[in-house]
Design an enzyme around this catalytic site. Structure first.
Site, PDB file in Angstrom:
ATOM      1  CB  CYS A 132      -0.963  -0.001   1.181  1.00 40.49           C
ATOM      2  SG  CYS A 132      -0.285  -0.690   2.682  1.00 40.49           S
ATOM      3  CG  HIS A 257      -0.426   3.862   4.394  1.00 40.80           C
ATOM      4  ND1 HIS A 257      -0.990   3.657   5.629  1.00 40.80           N
ATOM      5  CD2 HIS A 257      -0.038   2.629   3.946  1.00 40.80           C
ATOM      6  CE1 HIS A 257      -0.956   2.353   5.918  1.00 40.80           C
ATOM      7  NE2 HIS A 257      -0.404   1.718   4.914  1.00 40.80           N
TER       8      HIS A 257
HETATM    9  N1  LIG Z   1      -4.643  -3.278   5.303  1.00 43.73           N
HETATM   10  C1  LIG Z   1      -3.995  -2.741   4.293  1.00 43.73           C
HETATM   11  O1  LIG Z   1      -3.781  -1.518   4.209  1.00 43.73           O
HETATM   12  C2  LIG Z   1      -3.486  -3.594   3.183  1.00 43.73           C
HETATM   13  C3  LIG Z   1      -3.014  -2.969   2.038  1.00 43.73           C
HETATM   14  C4  LIG Z   1      -2.511  -3.744   1.002  1.00 43.73           C
HETATM   15  C5  LIG Z   1      -2.486  -5.103   1.108  1.00 43.73           C
HETATM   16  N2  LIG Z   1      -2.964  -5.697   2.247  1.00 43.73           N
HETATM   17  C6  LIG Z   1      -2.921  -7.163   2.304  1.00 43.73           C
HETATM   18  O2  LIG Z   1      -4.243  -7.656   2.215  1.00 43.73           O
HETATM   19  C7  LIG Z   1      -4.363  -8.833   2.997  1.00 43.73           C
HETATM   20  C8  LIG Z   1      -5.523  -8.680   3.980  1.00 43.73           C
HETATM   21  O3  LIG Z   1      -5.292  -7.544   4.781  1.00 43.73           O
HETATM   22  P1  LIG Z   1      -6.411  -6.929   5.737  1.00 43.73           P
HETATM   23  O4  LIG Z   1      -5.851  -5.635   6.157  1.00 43.73           O
HETATM   24  O5  LIG Z   1      -7.741  -6.981   5.103  1.00 43.73           O
HETATM   25  O6  LIG Z   1      -6.352  -7.968   6.972  1.00 43.73           O
HETATM   26  P2  LIG Z   1      -7.498  -8.354   8.019  1.00 43.73           P
HETATM   27  O7  LIG Z   1      -8.412  -7.230   8.283  1.00 43.73           O
HETATM   28  O8  LIG Z   1      -6.743  -8.961   9.151  1.00 43.73           O
HETATM   29  O9  LIG Z   1      -8.322  -9.515   7.270  1.00 43.73           O
HETATM   30  C9  LIG Z   1      -7.734 -10.764   6.972  1.00 43.73           C
HETATM   31  C10 LIG Z   1      -8.702 -11.585   6.136  1.00 43.73           C
HETATM   32  O10 LIG Z   1      -8.040 -12.800   5.754  1.00 43.73           O
HETATM   33  C11 LIG Z   1      -8.802 -13.914   6.221  1.00 43.73           C
HETATM   34  N3  LIG Z   1      -7.896 -14.985   6.599  1.00 43.73           N
HETATM   35  C12 LIG Z   1      -6.875 -14.939   7.457  1.00 43.73           C
HETATM   36  N4  LIG Z   1      -6.276 -16.138   7.548  1.00 43.73           N
HETATM   37  C13 LIG Z   1      -6.960 -16.966   6.734  1.00 43.73           C
HETATM   38  C14 LIG Z   1      -6.859 -18.342   6.379  1.00 43.73           C
HETATM   39  N5  LIG Z   1      -5.910 -19.126   6.908  1.00 43.73           N
HETATM   40  N6  LIG Z   1      -7.733 -18.853   5.508  1.00 43.73           N
HETATM   41  C15 LIG Z   1      -8.699 -18.087   4.961  1.00 43.73           C
HETATM   42  N7  LIG Z   1      -8.864 -16.766   5.247  1.00 43.73           N
HETATM   43  C16 LIG Z   1      -7.994 -16.235   6.117  1.00 43.73           C
HETATM   44  C17 LIG Z   1      -9.577 -13.407   7.404  1.00 43.73           C
HETATM   45  O11 LIG Z   1     -10.694 -14.234   7.625  1.00 43.73           O
HETATM   46  P3  LIG Z   1     -11.325 -14.423   9.106  1.00 43.73           P
HETATM   47  O12 LIG Z   1     -12.152 -13.186   9.342  1.00 43.73           O
HETATM   48  O13 LIG Z   1     -12.144 -15.657   8.961  1.00 43.73           O
HETATM   49  O14 LIG Z   1     -10.180 -14.555  10.042  1.00 43.73           O
HETATM   50  C18 LIG Z   1      -9.955 -12.021   6.888  1.00 43.73           C
HETATM   51  O15 LIG Z   1     -11.021 -12.101   5.989  1.00 43.73           O
HETATM   52  C19 LIG Z   1      -3.003  -9.058   3.641  1.00 43.73           C
HETATM   53  O16 LIG Z   1      -2.282  -9.961   2.836  1.00 43.73           O
HETATM   54  C20 LIG Z   1      -2.380  -7.708   3.601  1.00 43.73           C
HETATM   55  O17 LIG Z   1      -0.977  -7.757   3.563  1.00 43.73           O
HETATM   56  C21 LIG Z   1      -3.481  -4.983   3.279  1.00 43.73           C
END
Ligand SMILES: NC(=O)c1ccc[n+]([C@@H]2O[C@H](COP(=O)([O-])OP(=O)(O)OC[C@H]3O[C@@H](n4cnc5c(N)ncnc54)[C@H](OP(=O)(O)O)[C@@H]3O)[C@@H](O)[C@H]2O)c1
Length: 351
Positions: A132, A257
């Site tokens: 990001c 950010h």
């Molecule tokens: N936040 C940001 O600014 C951002 C920006 C760019 C990229 N990302 C990337 O996007 C991804 C998600 O980020 P987020 O911020 O949305 O995180 P988050 O709010 O913690 O959400 C994580 C998601 O992944 C699911 N998950 C986790 N472990 C899993 C598994 N073993 N099997 C299936 N589903 C699983 C969770 O499901 P449950 O609810 O069932 O646990 C939830 O839906 C990450 O790879 C992160 O690096 C994030």
């Protein structure tokens, strides 16, 4: 068109679902996928409740044309190939595939052609979405590179709690009231104030604070988050020798950010010439004082405080902000999906 959203319950997943609805992406059916913790629950999509499927379900990718992954690096590493095997094209938000030579790393306004063509599709069936912070920096840097030839940049980020997902936002929110109630302790004994609350997601207490360590410590004292800014910028801009000096800092902002950038070019650059290149660049707006709060929930990346360097005519200093969950993640993912559709790389399967 059947579209799977993996990580549908997460911070990025929530925006992915909304954008698929609002941008009227032509999906006839959406498959919402998360961990076994969430499986069986429901989430609304286009006015109807959809049952959440577990990623471990054997048939979860059956008939899926496009799978949007936002569920962490190890999950993507393990399960994205399953989706490809089942016949889907994958757009992945995690860091798992970004630096793979056979995986395009795409910012739609910057390097859309790397996504491939129907005759030259992405070799692994996976397209990666950048980190990001890198994503936000790429828009002004590409606009400027096209005119002045970028040599390198020093970037200091001010990254929101939401960059660590919903748990990052929740941890910050839980710290605010207890610390605010501590009143004078915030002035007289900050170390004791910081200990009034717990932190597990961020490296230190984040409320009323600034935390200059973000990510896992990697080589030479840099963190993996800082090295992403180096390596991903080089790949996206096609500049393998780009000199990048990164410092990533967590700040008590919910979403959005910010990055202070000092960029060096081969050609001389003035603030006026730089502004004329950045104004009108797709996805980028110029603001006098761009702040993350004012750009939370907005699609555009904002650039401001544009100043020629006081000492070096080849250097330009500026500040850029962007919603890490939108342009930094979900929006670019959906834009990639739209690009794949427009270029004929995904078509609905005959069922
Ligand atoms: N936040 C940001 O600014 C951002 C920006 C760019 C990229 N990302 C990337 O996007 C991804 C998600 O980020 P987020 O911020 O949305 O995180 P988050 O709010 O913690 O959400 C994580 C998601 O992944 C699911 N998950 C986790 N472990 C899993 C598994 N073993 N099997 C299936 N589903 C699983 C969770 O499901 P449950 O609810 O069932 O646990 C939830 O839906 C990450 O790879 C992160 O690096 C994030």
């Amino acid at each position: 068109m059947r579209v799977a959203v993996v990580g549908a319950t997460g911070a990025v997943g929530r925006d992915l679902r909304r954008l698929l609805e609002e941008r009227t992406f032509p999906c006839d059916e959406v498959v919402l996928v998360a961990s076994e913790r969430s499986a069986g629950g429901v989430l609304p999509f286009r006015g109807r409740d959809q049952v959440i499927r577990a990623l471990t379900d054997r048939d979860v990718f059956d008939g899926v044309d496009l799978a949007l992954f936002s569920a962490g690096g190890s999950t993507s590493r393990e399960h994205a190939p399953r989706a490809v095997e089942a016949g889907a094209l994958v757009v992945d938000n995690s860091s798992a595939w970004r630096m793979d030579d056979e995986v395009p790393l795409v910012v739609v306004e910057v390097n859309p052609d790397t996504v491939g063509t129907p005759h030259r599709p992405p070799p692994k069936g996976i397209i990666a979405n950048p980190n990001c912070t890198t994503m936000t920096a790429m828009l002004p840097l590409k606009a400027l590179h096209d005119a002045f030839d970028l040599v390198g940049f020093t970037a200091t980020s001010f990254q929101a709690a939401g960059g660590a997902g919903q748990k990052g936002i929740d941890e910050l929110a839980a710290q605010i009231e207890p610390l605010f109630a501590a009143g004078d302790l915030l002035r007289s004994d900050g170390r004791s104030a910081a200990k009034l609350v717990e932190h597990h997601v961020h490296e230190a207490t984040l409320a009323f604070n600034v935390v200059p360590l973000l990510g896992a410590e990697a080589a030479d004292g840099y963190t993996d988050e800082e090295l992403k800014l180096v390596n991903e910028s080089r790949k996206i801009l096609g500049l393998p020798d780009l000199v990048v000096t990164p410092t990533c800092v967590r700040v008590p902002v919910t979403v959005g950010h910010s990055i202070a950038i000092s960029a060096t070019f081969q050609r001389q650059v003035t603030a006026a010439a730089a502004l004329s290149r950045m104004e009108g660049f797709p996805g980028l707006v110029v603001e006098h004082v761009p702040t993350p709060l004012e750009f939370a929930g907005r699609d555009e990346v904002a650039v401001g405080r544009v100043r020629a360097d006081l000492f070096d005519p080849h250097v330009l200093n500026f500040f850029v902000v962007g919603d890490n969950l939108l342009k930094g993640a979900a929006l670019n993912t959906v834009q990639i999906a739209e690009l794949l559709l427009a270029r004929g790389l995904i078509t609905a399967k005959q069922r």
